[in-house]
Design an enzyme around this catalytic site. Sequence first.
Site, PDB file in Angstrom:
ATOM      1  N   HIS A  30       1.190  11.586  -2.441  1.00 14.00           N
ATOM      2  CA  HIS A  30       2.170  10.670  -3.048  1.00 14.00           C
ATOM      3  C   HIS A  30       2.051  10.693  -4.571  1.00 14.00           C
ATOM      4  CE1 HIS A  30       3.172   8.832   0.818  1.00 14.00           C
ATOM      5  NE2 HIS A  30       1.882   8.854   1.073  1.00 14.00           N
ATOM      6  N   ASP A  45      -6.458   7.522 -11.938  1.00 12.57           N
ATOM      7  CA  ASP A  45      -7.240   6.538 -11.193  1.00 12.57           C
ATOM      8  C   ASP A  45      -6.454   5.229 -11.202  1.00 12.57           C
ATOM      9  OD1 ASP A  45      -9.864   6.285  -9.809  1.00 12.57           O
ATOM     10  OD2 ASP A  45      -9.939   4.498 -11.078  1.00 12.57           O
ATOM     11  N   PHE A 100       3.767   4.662   0.282  1.00  5.11           N
ATOM     12  CA  PHE A 100       2.483   4.966  -0.324  1.00  5.11           C
ATOM     13  C   PHE A 100       1.607   3.699  -0.396  1.00  5.11           C
ATOM     14  CE2 PHE A 100       0.849   6.493  -4.772  1.00  5.11           C
ATOM     15  CZ  PHE A 100      -0.446   6.525  -4.284  1.00  5.11           C
ATOM     16  N   GLY A 101       0.423   3.748   0.171  1.00  5.83           N
ATOM     17  CA  GLY A 101      -0.608   2.723   0.008  1.00  5.83           C
ATOM     18  C   GLY A 101      -0.104   1.289   0.097  1.00  5.83           C
ATOM     19  N   HIS A 120       3.382   1.586 -12.880  1.00  3.02           N
ATOM     20  CA  HIS A 120       2.102   1.836 -13.550  1.00  3.02           C
ATOM     21  C   HIS A 120       1.911   3.325 -13.824  1.00  3.02           C
ATOM     22  CE1 HIS A 120       2.335   1.434  -9.255  1.00  3.02           C
ATOM     23  NE2 HIS A 120       1.295   2.232  -9.067  1.00  3.02           N
ATOM     24  N   ARG A 121       2.104   4.158 -12.778  1.00  6.76           N
ATOM     25  CA  ARG A 121       1.900   5.611 -12.930  1.00  6.76           C
ATOM     26  C   ARG A 121       2.945   6.196 -13.870  1.00  6.76           C
ATOM     27  NH1 ARG A 121       1.342   6.306  -8.194  1.00  6.76           N
ATOM     28  NH2 ARG A 121      -0.913   6.217  -8.389  1.00  6.76           N
TER      29      ARG A 121
HETATM   30  P1  ITT Z   1      -7.370  10.827  -5.821  1.00  4.19           P
HETATM   31  O1  ITT Z   1      -7.741  12.097  -5.107  1.00  4.19           O
HETATM   32  O2  ITT Z   1      -6.351  11.062  -6.910  1.00  4.19           O
HETATM   33  O3  ITT Z   1      -8.564  10.051  -6.324  1.00  4.19           O
HETATM   34  P2  ITT Z   1      -6.929   8.485  -4.131  1.00  4.19           P
HETATM   35  O4  ITT Z   1      -5.892   8.191  -3.093  1.00  4.19           O
HETATM   36  O5  ITT Z   1      -8.364   8.412  -3.708  1.00  4.19           O
HETATM   37  O6  ITT Z   1      -6.587   9.927  -4.734  1.00  4.19           O
HETATM   38  P3  ITT Z   1      -7.415   6.339  -6.068  1.00  4.19           P
HETATM   39  O7  ITT Z   1      -8.887   6.477  -6.051  1.00  4.19           O
HETATM   40  O8  ITT Z   1      -6.753   6.163  -7.390  1.00  4.19           O
HETATM   41  O9  ITT Z   1      -6.666   7.584  -5.389  1.00  4.19           O
HETATM   42  O10 ITT Z   1      -7.107   5.192  -5.037  1.00  4.19           O
HETATM   43  C1  ITT Z   1      -6.181   4.262  -5.222  1.00  4.19           C
HETATM   44  C2  ITT Z   1      -5.652   3.794  -3.891  1.00  4.19           C
HETATM   45  O11 ITT Z   1      -4.710   2.785  -4.239  1.00  4.19           O
HETATM   46  C3  ITT Z   1      -4.875   4.872  -3.122  1.00  4.19           C
HETATM   47  O12 ITT Z   1      -5.594   5.441  -2.089  1.00  4.19           O
HETATM   48  C4  ITT Z   1      -3.687   4.103  -2.574  1.00  4.19           C
HETATM   49  O13 ITT Z   1      -4.038   3.550  -1.333  1.00  4.19           O
HETATM   50  C5  ITT Z   1      -3.506   3.005  -3.578  1.00  4.19           C
HETATM   51  N1  ITT Z   1      -2.482   3.368  -4.574  1.00  4.19           N
HETATM   52  C6  ITT Z   1      -2.607   4.141  -5.691  1.00  4.19           C
HETATM   53  N2  ITT Z   1      -1.446   4.239  -6.342  1.00  4.19           N
HETATM   54  C7  ITT Z   1      -0.562   3.512  -5.641  1.00  4.19           C
HETATM   55  C8  ITT Z   1       0.813   3.241  -5.788  1.00  4.19           C
HETATM   56  O14 ITT Z   1       1.534   3.737  -6.777  1.00  4.19           O
HETATM   57  N3  ITT Z   1       1.381   2.457  -4.875  1.00  4.19           N
HETATM   58  C9  ITT Z   1       0.688   1.939  -3.836  1.00  4.19           C
HETATM   59  N4  ITT Z   1      -0.593   2.176  -3.611  1.00  4.19           N
HETATM   60  C10 ITT Z   1      -1.223   2.954  -4.499  1.00  4.19           C
END
Ligand code: ITT
Length: 182
Positions: free
Chosen positions: A10, A64, A136-137, A164-165
């Site tokens: 995502h 992050d 996503f998440g 945010h992103r």
């Molecule tokens: P990386 O390999 O990039 O680290 P990750 O999924 O582990 O991927 P993070 O450590 O930044 O990434 O974890 C943040 C979590 O927060 C991620 O697994 C999602 O569940 C959630 N998240 C991150 N960005 C989000 C977004 O834009 N909208 C909703 N949930 C999000």
Amino acid sequence: MIKFVTSNTHKYKEAETLFKKRGIEISWEKMKYEEIQADDNETICRDSCMKLSEKLESPFFIDDTGLYIKSLNGFPGPFASYVQETLGNSRILEMASGSAAFFKTVVGFSNQKQIYIFTGILNGNISNKESRTKGFGYDPIFIPQGYDKALSELSTGEKNIISHRGKALEKFIDFLLSSGII
Ligand code: ITT
């Protein structure tokens, strides 16, 4: 070409869409890297960038992201990934429906000489129920400020404009273009 190092499909899709809109192609280094534990995303991001700089030979960036829920004193913050896997959206709703919250993305860029950090925040509220539009998440339980629908109900392009992103990446792209790095 600059690499985006992430294991998250995502995140990559959102970034690819935004970079394309600004006329820049990126490539995907799909990998999971170890992260330190710290109470803010900047510290984690900078540390990961430093460690990855020793492994990767060309310019790259990472993302992050944390979710900070006001009624839970900022929990899960930088532990968003672990909490998503262990508790999930339904347990967050039980604990924090209606609470103010914000997402924070910290983008770290390394050209192997220096590390640059760019940050973006999206304010909003935890919803009262999970949106039927999965995504996503935490997107299905997050209502952005000024909206009456969940973040998961926006298209990637719409989300990028307010997220945010999107904000962190726009700052990063402005830097890339003005510094002449690309
Ligand atoms: P990386 O390999 O990039 O680290 P990750 O999924 O582990 O991927 P993070 O450590 O930044 O990434 O974890 C943040 C979590 O927060 C991620 O697994 C999602 O569940 C959630 N998240 C991150 N960005 C989000 C977004 O834009 N909208 C909703 N949930 C999000």
